[in-house]
Design a protein around this motif. Structure first.
Motif, PDB file in Angstrom:
ATOM      1  N   UNK A  74       0.721  -1.296  -0.234  1.00  0.00           N
ATOM      2  CA  UNK A  74      -0.018   0.119  -0.125  1.00  0.00           C
ATOM      3  C   UNK A  74       0.897   1.418  -0.126  1.00  0.00           C
ATOM      4  N   UNK A  75       2.139   1.276   0.690  1.00  0.00           N
ATOM      5  CA  UNK A  75       3.107   2.266   0.474  1.00  0.00           C
ATOM      6  C   UNK A  75       3.497   2.584  -0.880  1.00  0.00           C
ATOM      7  N   UNK A  76       3.397   1.764  -1.828  1.00  0.00           N
ATOM      8  CA  UNK A  76       3.963   1.963  -3.194  1.00  0.00           C
ATOM      9  C   UNK A  76       5.415   1.468  -3.221  1.00  0.00           C
ATOM     10  N   UNK A  77       5.937   0.670  -2.098  1.00  0.00           N
ATOM     11  CA  UNK A  77       7.383   0.219  -2.279  1.00  0.00           C
ATOM     12  C   UNK A  77       7.604  -0.716  -3.715  1.00  0.00           C
ATOM     13  N   UNK A  78       8.720  -0.521  -4.312  1.00  0.00           N
ATOM     14  CA  UNK A  78       8.561  -1.104  -5.513  1.00  0.00           C
ATOM     15  C   UNK A  78       8.857  -2.740  -5.257  1.00  0.00           C
ATOM     16  N   UNK A  79       8.961  -3.676  -6.237  1.00  0.00           N
ATOM     17  CA  UNK A  79       9.356  -5.026  -6.157  1.00  0.00           C
ATOM     18  C   UNK A  79      10.668  -5.102  -6.026  1.00  0.00           C
ATOM     19  N   UNK A  80      11.478  -4.132  -6.591  1.00  0.00           N
ATOM     20  CA  UNK A  80      12.893  -4.442  -6.523  1.00  0.00           C
ATOM     21  C   UNK A  80      13.696  -3.972  -5.129  1.00  0.00           C
ATOM     22  N   UNK A  81      12.744  -3.384  -4.386  1.00  0.00           N
ATOM     23  CA  UNK A  81      13.362  -2.793  -2.948  1.00  0.00           C
ATOM     24  C   UNK A  81      13.056  -3.719  -1.854  1.00  0.00           C
ATOM     25  N   UNK A  82      13.543  -3.395  -0.682  1.00  0.00           N
ATOM     26  CA  UNK A  82      13.379  -4.091   0.672  1.00  0.00           C
ATOM     27  C   UNK A  82      11.816  -3.856   0.891  1.00  0.00           C
ATOM     28  N   UNK A  83      11.037  -4.856   1.319  1.00  0.00           N
ATOM     29  CA  UNK A  83      11.558  -6.486   1.794  1.00  0.00           C
ATOM     30  C   UNK A  83      11.373  -7.241   0.392  1.00  0.00           C
ATOM     31  N   UNK A  84      10.750  -6.795  -0.660  1.00  0.00           N
ATOM     32  CA  UNK A  84      10.369  -7.686  -1.725  1.00  0.00           C
ATOM     33  C   UNK A  84      11.598  -8.148  -2.527  1.00  0.00           C
ATOM     34  N   UNK A  85      12.924  -7.726  -2.104  1.00  0.00           N
ATOM     35  CA  UNK A  85      14.034  -8.355  -2.794  1.00  0.00           C
ATOM     36  C   UNK A  85      14.701  -9.353  -1.774  1.00  0.00           C
ATOM     37  N   UNK A  86      14.145  -9.925  -0.835  1.00  0.00           N
ATOM     38  CA  UNK A  86      14.613 -10.865  -0.081  1.00  0.00           C
ATOM     39  C   UNK A  86      13.827 -12.099  -0.060  1.00  0.00           C
ATOM     40  N   UNK A  87      14.457 -13.271   0.154  1.00  0.00           N
ATOM     41  CA  UNK A  87      13.872 -14.573   0.010  1.00  0.00           C
ATOM     42  C   UNK A  87      12.470 -14.806   0.814  1.00  0.00           C
ATOM     43  N   UNK A  88      12.594 -14.052   2.087  1.00  0.00           N
ATOM     44  CA  UNK A  88      11.485 -14.308   3.026  1.00  0.00           C
ATOM     45  C   UNK A  88      10.689 -13.369   3.286  1.00  0.00           C
ATOM     46  N   UNK A  89      10.768 -12.161   2.546  1.00  0.00           N
ATOM     47  CA  UNK A  89      10.032 -10.794   2.645  1.00  0.00           C
ATOM     48  C   UNK A  89      10.323 -10.100   3.654  1.00  0.00           C
ATOM     49  N   UNK A  90      11.464 -10.145   4.321  1.00  0.00           N
ATOM     50  CA  UNK A  90      11.649  -9.638   5.590  1.00  0.00           C
ATOM     51  C   UNK A  90      11.091 -10.091   6.719  1.00  0.00           C
ATOM     52  N   UNK A  91      10.618 -11.510   6.967  1.00  0.00           N
ATOM     53  CA  UNK A  91      10.095 -12.059   7.990  1.00  0.00           C
ATOM     54  C   UNK A  91      11.015 -12.296   9.089  1.00  0.00           C
TER      55      UNK A  91
END
Length: 658
Positions: free
Chosen positions: A163-180
């Motif tokens: 919802x905040x508009x963070x791109x798919x290439x930025x954190x947390x989407x560029x990690x394996x666990x999505x920052x879990x």
């Protein structure tokens, strides 16, 4: 920067300047290499602050140059997360004293590592941080899951990132666990920092202890004088019990009781349970029950005649007033209890102050740890006795010890009378059992030692040693009556008239307002005081109300049933037995709590037969019973004469048939 400028820097607190206030380091816990380096650093700092040698001499002695020395000193005077200087702890090799913060503009940043990315994300989007905190502590008003697990918080976290508009290439989407994993570490840190709030995730008891105990200095003055301070509380008994009754048809029946209350007093100094505890049959114990428990705690103890095979009092056990006759009728100076409504009742506070002469200490709401001794005793009592029986309800609904307690209570006929004997014996033995907090002396042994040292408790004044006073309330009443209608003087209380021989001859007192002392545990008699304070005497309840002892609660129940036309009795019927028969009849309809009410009536009748009343009251009641017996004989004679007249009339007018 010169050495003088660093040491004399403005704004340094006393804790930063004074090395005696710095936290020390146990260098023996360091390995050989780190220990040597730490000692060199410590020597350099001490020489630097003491101004004993120049910077060159410090370097030649320790190998620490000027630049490194200033850096180490600044580390020592910096503050940790608790607001205290790091001191010598900052000299430990490899000690990290500063929280890691990612600098995205640094040339040293490693694209393959994501350390610090999570905190940087929360700093950039504070609304996401607030969302995580609210979910973890269950603060959202519309939250349907008050204790949300990390994996579900992570799902909300990912949704908020989208919802905040963070791109798919930025954190947390560029990690394996999505920052879990980073989220879990953040939640663990949040739990440790906000201990009290986080404890609510593990239930009310954990939250209660976290917020109300272990905070600040707990070095309260130790109490060693017996009976100086006592604690009182009520405890729900974790078991189902039964009573045996005779039905209206003459058959025996076994009825189950709702869970009961155990009311007891504990001495803080010696851990003794003072006097026989009171077992309350009401759904919630009231002010009268509190004062009955106080009465049992003060009057001298008498052992019961035990009926359970194998049950016996331990020779080393007992109750204080039983083992030490010199402290019979001993009373306390301060009583501690919680904010229960029965504890705050006017009757309780007035009786404790005027009769016992003690100070009342009302504890904070929902803080049982402030009365730890009575709470600990109740836990010990329950775990060592009731929860070991077949009829136990256990500590919670899923307790494996809970195996159909109602069925077991009926099967083995574990009655209320059995419970009274068990409570008596278990607590008597508890007072004679070695206690760890007393250096493995028993509570009775500790009390004996204190008494030998002259620490004797205060005794109740002899003029106040009547059971009537413990459950007494005072109410204004007006003497009623009418010469014109032939109604002799009387006082009405709770729908019943009260008289004595003196009052019926005192027509001049009609209309006089008097003060009446009422024993709510036995309403057969009341005591009257005239407006000038002089005692007028005891009055007896009219008719059959004076036969059987009954409490205010029973009187109210009978009056309500009579008002609703559910029961009916004449002047020749004992209202208590009519009420008893009504309860037994209603038990066939399985009304909840009827078993407890039946047991309450039986308990009142049985206790009144065992306990002695005042001589004056016995004399008045005996005279009233004699008058009632004469009236019964006159009524029976009148009925017999009437029956003979009816028989004679029938024979005279008998029809002759052909």
């Amino acid at each position: 920067m010169s050495r003088v400028k660093v040491f004399d820097r403005d704004g340094l607190s006393q804790t930063q300047r004074d090395r005696d206030l710095w936290f020390k380091v146990d260098e023996t816990l360091l390995n050989e290499e780190k220990r040597i380096l730490f000692l060199k650093r410590k020597e350099a700092i001490d020489l630097y602050v003491n101004n004993e040698k120049s910077l060159k001499e410090i370097f030649s002695c320790t190998g620490i140059d000027r630049r490194n020395l200033i850096r180490l000193y600044n580390r020592c005077i910096s503050f940790d997360e608790n607001g205290l200087p790091w001191g010598y702890r900052a000299l430990i090799p490899g000690k990290n004293i500063k929280k890691y913060e990612l600098d995205p503009l640094s040339k040293k940043s490693n694209e393959s590592r994501k350390t610090g990315e999570f905190n940087l994300l929360l700093d950039k989007y504070p609304q996401i941080r607030d969302e995580i905190d609210d979910l973890f502590f269950g603060r959202k008003k519309k939250l349907t899951e008050p204790v949300m697990k990390p994996k579900y918080i992570h799902k909300k976290f990912v949704d908020r990132c989208k919802e905040a508009g963070i791109s798919r290439s930025s954190y947390p989407f560029n990690t394996d666990t999505l920052g879990y994993r980073a989220l879990c570490r953040y939640l663990e840190n949040l739990r440790d920092i906000h201990f009290g709030k986080a404890a609510s995730r593990f239930g009310h008891d954990a939250e209660q202890k976290a917020k109300n105990s272990g905070i600040g200095q707990q070095n309260y003055p130790q109490n060693i004088t017996p009976y100086q301070k006592v604690e009182f509380d009520g405890h729900r008994i974790d078991g189902i019990f039964v009573i045996k009754v005779k039905t209206l048809e003459g058959d025996d029946a076994v009825l189950t009781l709702d869970r009961l209350w155990l009311l007891s007093f504990t001495d803080r100094a010696t851990r003794n349970v003072i006097g026989r505890p009171h077992i309350c049959l009401n759904k919630e114990y009231n002010a009268s029950d509190v004062m009955i428990a106080a009465k049992k705690a003060i009057i001298p103890f008498k052992k019961k005649n035990l009926t359970i095979d194998g049950l016996s009092y331990q020779p080393t056990g007992g109750y204080p007033s039983e083992q030490f006759p010199e402290i019979e009728w001993a009373v306390w100076d301060v009583i501690y209890f919680d904010n229960a409504k029965s504890h705050l009742a006017q009757m309780v506070r007035e009786r404790l102050s005027n009769l016992i002469g003690c100070t009342t200490c009302i504890g904070a709401v929902d803080r049982p740890m402030r009365r730890s001794f009575i709470e600990r005793f109740h836990n010990t009592f329950t775990s060592s006795s009731i929860q070991r029986m077949a009829n136990t309800t256990g500590s919670h609904p899923k307790d494996p010890r809970r195996k159909d307690p109602e069925k077991m209570a009926i099967r083995y006929e574990i009655t209320f009378e059995h419970l009274e004997e068990i409570v008596d014996v278990v607590i008597s033995n508890y007072n004679g059992t070695p206690h760890g907090a007393l250096f493995y002396n028993s509570p009775l042994e500790a009390l004996e030692q204190r008494l030998k040292k002259g620490m004797k408790p205060r005794l109740l004044n002899e003029s106040k040693r009547t059971e009537f006073l413990f459950t007494q309330v005072e109410q204004p009443r007006t003497i009623r009556g009418s010469i014109s209608s032939g109604k002799r003087p009387y006082i009405e209380y709770m729908g019943v008239e009260y008289r004595n021989e003196l009052l019926v001859k005192s027509a001049h007192l009609i209309g006089t307002k008097v003060n009446v002392h009422i024993n709510v545990d036995d309403l057969r008699t009341i005591r009257v005081f005239l407006p000038d304070g002089s005692e007028f005497g005891e009055l007896v309840a009219a008719g059959k109300w004076s036969l059987t002892p009954h409490t205010l609660q029973i009187r109210k129940a009978i009056n309500l049933l009579k008002k609703n036309k559910l029961i009916h009795f004449t002047q020749w019927d004992d209202p208590i037995f009519v009420y008893h028969e009504y309860l037994i009849a209603k038990e066939t309809e399985k009304k909840k709590g009827s078993g407890n009410r039946i047991a309450k009536v039986q308990q009142v009748i049985r206790q009144a037969e065992e306990e002695s009343n005042s001589p004056n009251q016995n004399k008045l009641l005996a005279q009233e019973h004699k008058n009632l017996a004469e009236l019964d004989k006159a009524r029976e004679l009148q009925e017999k004469i009437q029956a003979q007249k009816t028989s004679t009339s029938t024979k005279r007018y008998k029809t002759i048939t052909y």
